[in-house]
Design an enzyme around this catalytic site. Structure first.
Site: not given
Ligand code: CAA
Length: 694
Positions: A123, A103
């Protein structure tokens, strides 16, 4: 040190250095903010590179921080600062840019990566979703569909594939820093190219795209919470302006983060890493070198075990007692490989390479050079005795002699040799080429380097090795006995087989306990009950299965067991014949049949298992409760989102409640199988959890 700023003429490099995997801890977040401030303030710096020291780019948020209070600055704040930065930013990626690490890279203008790097948003495997803009940026960069797929699978994406998708701008072979600096220099003077500014067009999606995705995901990720929230977040990327989409992602992230599934999956992450740390094993112990392996027995287990080694490129000699057995075994192995090739997951060349690594033999003499010999013959001590006496004669000095026994004593088996220090259990789970668990059984005299070698071998063949002490059934099968017993008693007491199995499947097990018996073959339990000492098991619980076996209903292989099966199908069909056998057997034992609730099915099956698990822990058969959880996740398909049976008992049910229910079942069914483990009683009395058990 977590960060350092370095000027290379007009290119600044912000180095992150937080071994071992550059997890984005609070200190790293502070370091990124500081680095950005410094680079912003330095007018000589025209472009910035973010790079990492050590073995990898940032591998994600620091998972150890998840359980505590939030520590500022948050990663979204860092990402906002990257967005607000005035000069172009290049991420230089090596190793694994995962989760928050990817990210950060997505909030840069450009991504340069070593060709062998990997990126990804894993995730989902921790029960959460990308919470630092990933759900809004990746769809903008690579398109909704591939982005959604990447986040729902959570699988790593090799850099070349990521480049093809549009997530990487340049692949590098050689010096990454040099290449990233050169690349960055080309961008001097360019305006910023922020991913947040890309406009997503909803028109590119087929009608009903998100509904279809929700339905498909509900099937593929059964019972899981975060995959559905990922879809919600990605939908927001298309329906909401960027900043509102980010807010939606945050809300969904926190919903996931506080779910019991997230806590369970994070427990699994650390449990998996803990498992290879063996108390008492000297840190400097050197594993023996394993260059060739031999397997004794080319049956279902032996063949599956051999495939693991061939898959890892390790030559393996496969021994059978007659040519027919050998041909049959090799035939099954070839068929398995060809089935994988037909699905496009192996080339025909790879099939031949792997088959070429497996050398069939009928002679023990062919085992003389093997570094590791694994016995996978019939489960009786007389046969094991013959095999190990022979191995003691033919195996070279220093060879490791392992037994794949599921129940028998490793110490007894080791006693058939003159080298018990070289003997241990390597218990694979069926199908051995698929199931990830390897239960490694240490005998009383197993040498430390033999244990270390087995753990090393487990890694090489991509298994999770869990060390167990020596007892009947070790960790997994000893606990399974309670599970199977209660499942079998429940059908006598009034539940139907499908009611029991459906409750377990609804809980998240891949199949119910009676279906599992049918798959394994009812004759296995039948034979073991005949061989066992009376009083060591519950005779009633095996009574229905015994009758079914005597009727020729051996399970799936005879298309009839607790259920009927249609040819070539695994779908269990309820059987009137079995219902009658159950009723007759219940009457024979004077059992009054009654309504049984789903809650009772779950408690009886799992608490029986957990109570034995406590004994396994108390006796030191398992080092940690989390090791037991790993055995159940990877050997028996216990749902990861419940963390394993011990985690479930402690965190979903609570140990005081678990103890109270066990005591209640002891009142109802007597103390023989329901006496609470003294460990459980002690932990509850002291208000402690399993982590404080030893
Ligand atoms: N946070 C904290 N510790 C971590 C970590 C993380 N993200 N990733 C790895 N570690 C620790 C491990 O626990 C292990 O510690 P010990 O040595 O004390 O056991 C050590 O780093 C080395 O890890 P591995 O043994 O797993 O090493 P490996 O080389 O086999 O694998 C890896 C490296 C591929 C990076 C692997 O560790 C991994 O997949 N890590 C998790 C990646 C991940 O899930 N990232 C997403 C985090 S969530 C997130 O980022 C949320 C968000 O949106 C902000």
């Amino acid at each position: 040190m977590s960060g350092r700023f370095e000027a290379h003429g007009d290119v600044g490099i912000l180095w992150i250095d937080n071994p071992p995997v550059n997890a984005i801890s609070q200190a790293v977040r502070v370091a990124i903010l500081d680095g950005l401030k410094q680079a912003e303030a330095d007018s000589a710096i025209k472009v910035l590179v973010i790079a990492c020291a050590g073995r990898t780019f940032m591998a994600g948020a620091d998972i150890t921080e998840f359980s505590g209070p939030p520590r500022l600055p948050s990663l979204p704040e860092v990402i906002d600062a990257l967005d607000a930065f005035s000069k172009p930013v290049v991420a230089a990626i090596h190793g694994t840019a995962f989760g928050g690490g990817f990210e950060v890279a997505l909030a840069c203008d450009y991504r340069v990566a070593l060709a062998n790097a990997q990126v990804g948003l894993p995730e989902v495997k921790l029960g959460i979703l990308p919470g630092a803009g990933g759900t809004q940026r990746l769809p903008r960069l690579v398109g909704i569909e591939p982005a959604l797929q990447a986040m729902i699978s959570g699988d790593p994406i090799p850099a070349p594939a990521a480049q093809e998708m549009g997530a990487i701008d340049k692949l590098v072979v050689g010096d990454l820093t040099e290449a990233a600096v050169a690349f960055a220099r080309e961008k001097i003077g360019s305006p910023r190219r922020r991913v947040r500014d890309i406009t997503l067009s909803p028109n590119s999606l087929p009608a009903g795209f998100f509904d279809t995705a929700r339905q498909r995901t509900a099937k593929e990720k059964r019972n899981l919470f975060s995959p559905q929230r990922i879809i919600d977040a990605v939908e927001a990327a298309i329906t909401l302006p960027f900043d509102q989409g980010i807010q939606r992602e945050q809300d969904l992230f926190f919903e996931c983060a506080k779910s019991s599934q997230a806590k369970a999956l994070q427990h699994v992450f650390f449990a998996e890493r803990q498992v290879s740390k063996i108390p008492g094993l000297p840190a400097d112990v050197k594993p023996r070198s394993i260059k060739s392996v031999a397997i004794i027995g080319a049956g279902t287990m032996g063949g599956g075990i051999a495939m693991n080694f061939a898959n890892a490129g390790i030559p393996v000699t496969l021994l059978e007692v007659n040519q027919e057995g050998l041909d049959r075994g090799l035939g099954v192995i070839r068929k398995n490989y060809e089935a994988t090739a037909a699905k496009g997951r192996l080339t025909s060349e790879q099939v031949e390479t792997r088959m070429g690594l497996i050398k069939p033999t009928l002679s023990y003499d062919a085992l003389a050079d093997a570094d590791l010999i694994i016995e996978a013959v019939f489960e009786t001590l007389e046969i094991k005795k013959k095999v190990f006496e022979t191995l003691d004669r033919v195996a070279k000095k220093g060879a490791i002699l392992a037994s794949n026994t599921s129940y028998l004593s490793i110490d007894t088996i080791a006693g058939y040799t003159s080298r018990p220090e070289d003997v241990l259990g390597m218990h694979f789970f069926s199908p051995a080429n698929v199931m990830k668990l390897l239960e490694i059984v240490r005998g009383a005299r197993t040498a430390p380097d033999v244990l270390a070698t087995a753990l090393d071998v487990a890694k090489r063949i991509k298994k999770v090795g869990v060390v167990a002490g020596n007892c009947h059934g070790f960790i997994g099968n000893r606990m399974l006995e309670g599970y199977g017993r209660e499942g079998s008693l429940l059908i006598l007491e009034g539940a139907t087989p499908q009611q029991v199995d459906q409750a377990l499947v609804k809980f998240g097990m891949p199949m119910g306990v009676l279906q599992m018996f049918d798959l394994a073959g009812l004759d296995i339990g039948y034979k073991s009950r005949k061989d066992r000492e009376p009083g060591t098991f519950d005779v009633k619980s095996g009574a229905v299965a015994d009758k079914l076996v005597e009727m020729g209903r051996l399970g799936q292989k005879t298309k009839a067991g607790f259920y009927d099966y249609e040819s070539g199908q695994r779908t269990p069909i309820p059987s009137d014949v079995v219902a009658k056998v159950i009723e007759e057997t219940a009457a024979q034992y004077g059992i009054k049949r009654r309504e049984i609730s789903e809650q009772e099915i779950l408690e009886r099956c799992f608490l029986a298992m957990v109570n034995i698990g406590c004994e396994v822990l108390r006796e030191g058969i398992a080092y940690r409760a989390s090791d037991i959880d790993i055995v159940y996740l990877y050997g028996y398909g216990f749902p990861a989102h419940r963390g394993g049976p011990m985690f479930w008992a402690e965190h979903e049910l609570g140990l005081p409640k678990a103890l109270e229910r066990i005591r209640e079942y002891a009142r109802q069914h007597g103390p023989r199988w329901w006496t609470p483990s003294p460990l459980l009683e002690r932990l509850v009395a002291e208000g402690k959890g399993f982590a404080q058990a030893v």
